[in-house]
Design a protein around this motif. Sequence first.
Motif, PDB file in Angstrom:
ATOM      1  N   UNK A  81      44.293  -2.751   8.970  1.00  0.00           N
ATOM      2  CA  UNK A  81      43.531  -3.734   8.128  1.00  0.00           C
ATOM      3  C   UNK A  81      42.450  -4.380   9.111  1.00  0.00           C
ATOM      4  N   UNK A  82      43.104  -4.656  10.134  1.00  0.00           N
ATOM      5  CA  UNK A  82      42.336  -5.452  11.200  1.00  0.00           C
ATOM      6  C   UNK A  82      41.208  -4.576  11.835  1.00  0.00           C
ATOM      7  N   UNK A  83      41.462  -3.185  12.191  1.00  0.00           N
ATOM      8  CA  UNK A  83      40.620  -2.520  12.773  1.00  0.00           C
ATOM      9  C   UNK A  83      39.408  -2.105  11.707  1.00  0.00           C
ATOM     10  N   UNK A  84      39.538  -2.282  10.480  1.00  0.00           N
ATOM     11  CA  UNK A  84      38.396  -2.057   9.509  1.00  0.00           C
ATOM     12  C   UNK A  84      37.353  -3.126   9.546  1.00  0.00           C
ATOM     13  N   UNK A  85      37.797  -4.392  10.375  1.00  0.00           N
ATOM     14  CA  UNK A  85      36.866  -5.231  10.697  1.00  0.00           C
ATOM     15  C   UNK A  85      35.877  -4.733  11.429  1.00  0.00           C
ATOM     16  N   UNK A  86      36.191  -4.018  12.534  1.00  0.00           N
ATOM     17  CA  UNK A  86      35.372  -3.394  13.611  1.00  0.00           C
ATOM     18  C   UNK A  86      34.287  -2.347  13.140  1.00  0.00           C
ATOM     19  N   UNK A  87      34.946  -1.404  11.864  1.00  0.00           N
ATOM     20  CA  UNK A  87      34.263  -0.755  11.282  1.00  0.00           C
ATOM     21  C   UNK A  87      33.044  -1.207  10.434  1.00  0.00           C
ATOM     22  N   UNK A  88      33.591  -2.160   9.721  1.00  0.00           N
ATOM     23  CA  UNK A  88      32.840  -2.550   8.769  1.00  0.00           C
ATOM     24  C   UNK A  88      31.690  -3.723   9.173  1.00  0.00           C
ATOM     25  N   UNK A  89      32.266  -4.514  10.220  1.00  0.00           N
ATOM     26  CA  UNK A  89      31.379  -5.909  10.698  1.00  0.00           C
ATOM     27  C   UNK A  89      29.866  -5.313  11.005  1.00  0.00           C
ATOM     28  N   UNK A  90      29.636  -4.426  12.174  1.00  0.00           N
ATOM     29  CA  UNK A  90      28.347  -4.078  12.409  1.00  0.00           C
ATOM     30  C   UNK A  90      27.290  -3.832  11.395  1.00  0.00           C
ATOM     31  N   UNK A  91      27.751  -2.785  10.542  1.00  0.00           N
ATOM     32  CA  UNK A  91      26.714  -2.298   9.371  1.00  0.00           C
ATOM     33  C   UNK A  91      26.444  -3.640   8.725  1.00  0.00           C
ATOM     34  N   UNK A  92      27.515  -4.349   8.292  1.00  0.00           N
ATOM     35  CA  UNK A  92      27.169  -5.273   7.150  1.00  0.00           C
ATOM     36  C   UNK A  92      26.206  -6.395   7.846  1.00  0.00           C
ATOM     37  N   UNK A  93      26.582  -6.839   9.055  1.00  0.00           N
ATOM     38  CA  UNK A  93      25.840  -7.896   9.819  1.00  0.00           C
ATOM     39  C   UNK A  93      24.288  -7.213   9.807  1.00  0.00           C
ATOM     40  N   UNK A  94      24.377  -6.041  10.151  1.00  0.00           N
ATOM     41  CA  UNK A  94      22.909  -5.432  10.403  1.00  0.00           C
ATOM     42  C   UNK A  94      22.157  -5.171   9.114  1.00  0.00           C
ATOM     43  N   UNK A  95      22.794  -4.897   8.063  1.00  0.00           N
ATOM     44  CA  UNK A  95      21.916  -5.013   6.719  1.00  0.00           C
ATOM     45  C   UNK A  95      21.637  -6.256   6.374  1.00  0.00           C
ATOM     46  N   UNK A  96      22.399  -7.308   6.658  1.00  0.00           N
ATOM     47  CA  UNK A  96      22.054  -8.762   6.385  1.00  0.00           C
ATOM     48  C   UNK A  96      20.951  -9.367   7.232  1.00  0.00           C
ATOM     49  N   UNK A  97      20.999  -8.875   8.623  1.00  0.00           N
ATOM     50  CA  UNK A  97      20.058  -9.346   9.247  1.00  0.00           C
ATOM     51  C   UNK A  97      18.598  -8.750   9.127  1.00  0.00           C
ATOM     52  N   UNK A  98      18.436  -7.575   8.605  1.00  0.00           N
ATOM     53  CA  UNK A  98      17.414  -6.830   8.045  1.00  0.00           C
ATOM     54  C   UNK A  98      16.804  -7.362   6.784  1.00  0.00           C
ATOM     55  N   UNK A  99      17.671  -7.828   6.049  1.00  0.00           N
ATOM     56  CA  UNK A  99      17.353  -8.459   4.621  1.00  0.00           C
ATOM     57  C   UNK A  99      16.770  -9.922   4.960  1.00  0.00           C
ATOM     58  N   UNK A 100      17.614 -10.718   5.686  1.00  0.00           N
ATOM     59  CA  UNK A 100      17.128 -12.103   5.889  1.00  0.00           C
ATOM     60  C   UNK A 100      16.893 -12.240   7.546  1.00  0.00           C
ATOM     61  N   UNK A 101      17.819 -12.680   8.051  1.00  0.00           N
ATOM     62  CA  UNK A 101      17.613 -12.892   9.756  1.00  0.00           C
ATOM     63  C   UNK A 101      18.734 -12.772  10.203  1.00  0.00           C
ATOM     64  N   UNK A 102      19.151 -12.405  11.696  1.00  0.00           N
ATOM     65  CA  UNK A 102      20.448 -12.459  12.185  1.00  0.00           C
ATOM     66  C   UNK A 102      21.098 -13.842  11.981  1.00  0.00           C
ATOM     67  N   UNK A 103      20.594 -14.801  12.305  1.00  0.00           N
ATOM     68  CA  UNK A 103      21.207 -16.290  12.212  1.00  0.00           C
ATOM     69  C   UNK A 103      21.664 -16.484  10.756  1.00  0.00           C
ATOM     70  N   UNK A 104      21.110 -15.931   9.476  1.00  0.00           N
ATOM     71  CA  UNK A 104      21.564 -15.863   8.310  1.00  0.00           C
ATOM     72  C   UNK A 104      22.843 -15.132   8.244  1.00  0.00           C
ATOM     73  N   UNK A 105      22.588 -13.902   8.781  1.00  0.00           N
ATOM     74  CA  UNK A 105      23.823 -12.841   8.724  1.00  0.00           C
ATOM     75  C   UNK A 105      25.083 -13.290   9.380  1.00  0.00           C
ATOM     76  N   UNK A 106      24.892 -14.016  10.485  1.00  0.00           N
ATOM     77  CA  UNK A 106      26.055 -14.470  11.153  1.00  0.00           C
ATOM     78  C   UNK A 106      26.887 -15.632  10.432  1.00  0.00           C
ATOM     79  N   UNK A 107      26.113 -16.119   9.344  1.00  0.00           N
ATOM     80  CA  UNK A 107      26.795 -16.850   8.608  1.00  0.00           C
ATOM     81  C   UNK A 107      28.042 -16.422   7.834  1.00  0.00           C
ATOM     82  N   UNK A 108      27.844 -15.044   7.301  1.00  0.00           N
ATOM     83  CA  UNK A 108      28.842 -14.235   6.920  1.00  0.00           C
ATOM     84  C   UNK A 108      30.210 -14.214   7.892  1.00  0.00           C
ATOM     85  N   UNK A 109      30.018 -14.063   9.081  1.00  0.00           N
ATOM     86  CA  UNK A 109      31.050 -14.054  10.263  1.00  0.00           C
ATOM     87  C   UNK A 109      31.984 -15.534  10.052  1.00  0.00           C
ATOM     88  N   UNK A 110      30.783 -16.636  10.199  1.00  0.00           N
ATOM     89  CA  UNK A 110      31.189 -17.971  10.073  1.00  0.00           C
ATOM     90  C   UNK A 110      32.273 -18.199   8.651  1.00  0.00           C
TER      91      UNK A 110
END
Length: 379
Positions: free
Chosen positions: A331-360
Amino acid sequence: MLKNRIAVSILFGVNGFLSANFIARLPLLQSTHGLDNSGIGMVLLVSAIGALVAMPFTGWLIVGNGSRRISAAASMLLCMIVAMMGLMPNAVFLGLLFFVLGLSTGTMDVAMNAQAVMVEQGFKRPIMTSFHAIFSAGMMLGAGSGALFTYLETSLKWHLFIVASFSFLLVLWAIFNLIRDARTVGGQISQHRFQLPEASLVGVGLIAFCCMLGEGAMANWSTNYMLNIAQAGVAFAPLGLATFSLAMMFARFFGDRARAQMGDRSLMIRSSIVAAFGLGLVLLLPNPFIVLLGLFLVGLGLSVIVPIAYSTAGNAPGLSPGVGIGMVTTIGYAGFLLGPPIIGFLADWQSLRVALLFTLALFVVMTMLSFRFRQVTGS
């Protein structure tokens, strides 16, 4: 028992050391095989998928064979794979090798943590975090080693053969000093090889998921954030990742003492809050020096959470350490697998600053789950 602890520490250290060495030479691997950024990204994704596939089955293998045998096989296989990386004739063979690499690292991660749980049980006090500190130290030594071989313009084949051979010798000594798994008796440990651990471990796994996604986000995006959002200089920007990594390593060396003094639940709550506060600083005040402070706090906060999760899973009543850890790591390692593409998609859609709100947001979820930690684990 001291020899057992040293042996398990060697496995953690070798894992981090070898990983950092071949990561340091990824640009050379990329140019050697004519891969663009997407191509090398696919190779790394294949490795991550291999690890994710291996983790749930490792618990099953440990029930039948013991974590000592599985740790030995996976660690020796890892050394051999790293030694072979410079010999691959083309990108297809490289991808296949990286899939096997993922299988070996995923298996080793579960098995060596199962060994660590047994050593911790023998010492009768928290020591799990120290093993993860050794992994972080191994990563830093490996990064330095990779930089040195790159500076000396050593060929990829000889660089990886040298570090893999050195690691293999350490692993051989460690194998003979690992703990022999106790035979299951009286039904205290389930005899069923394919068994889902009790539902309480799902919550522990979700805590690990949030934490590991956060670790991956900082590793993959902190330099980009420093450069493009905080407007740091090109030479200054990598200090963000260095600060985060150093905080993780040093906090882990003191994490076991903190566990003994505060208790796992209290420490996990405080650590989650510190990580969330640190990332909040990073996003709210994108000044290079404030971002460095925030990344230090994030590293400090995340440092002990995964070791506590693994220790909890490995001590779950009625389950062998390998079964519980296998589920939580999956379950934990899935975070490594899913995290980068999710943040990358959100960063392209909005901005990296907004994308990291998902992590927060996930850090907030992690904090809430930590408040329920005692009830979830049944402690």
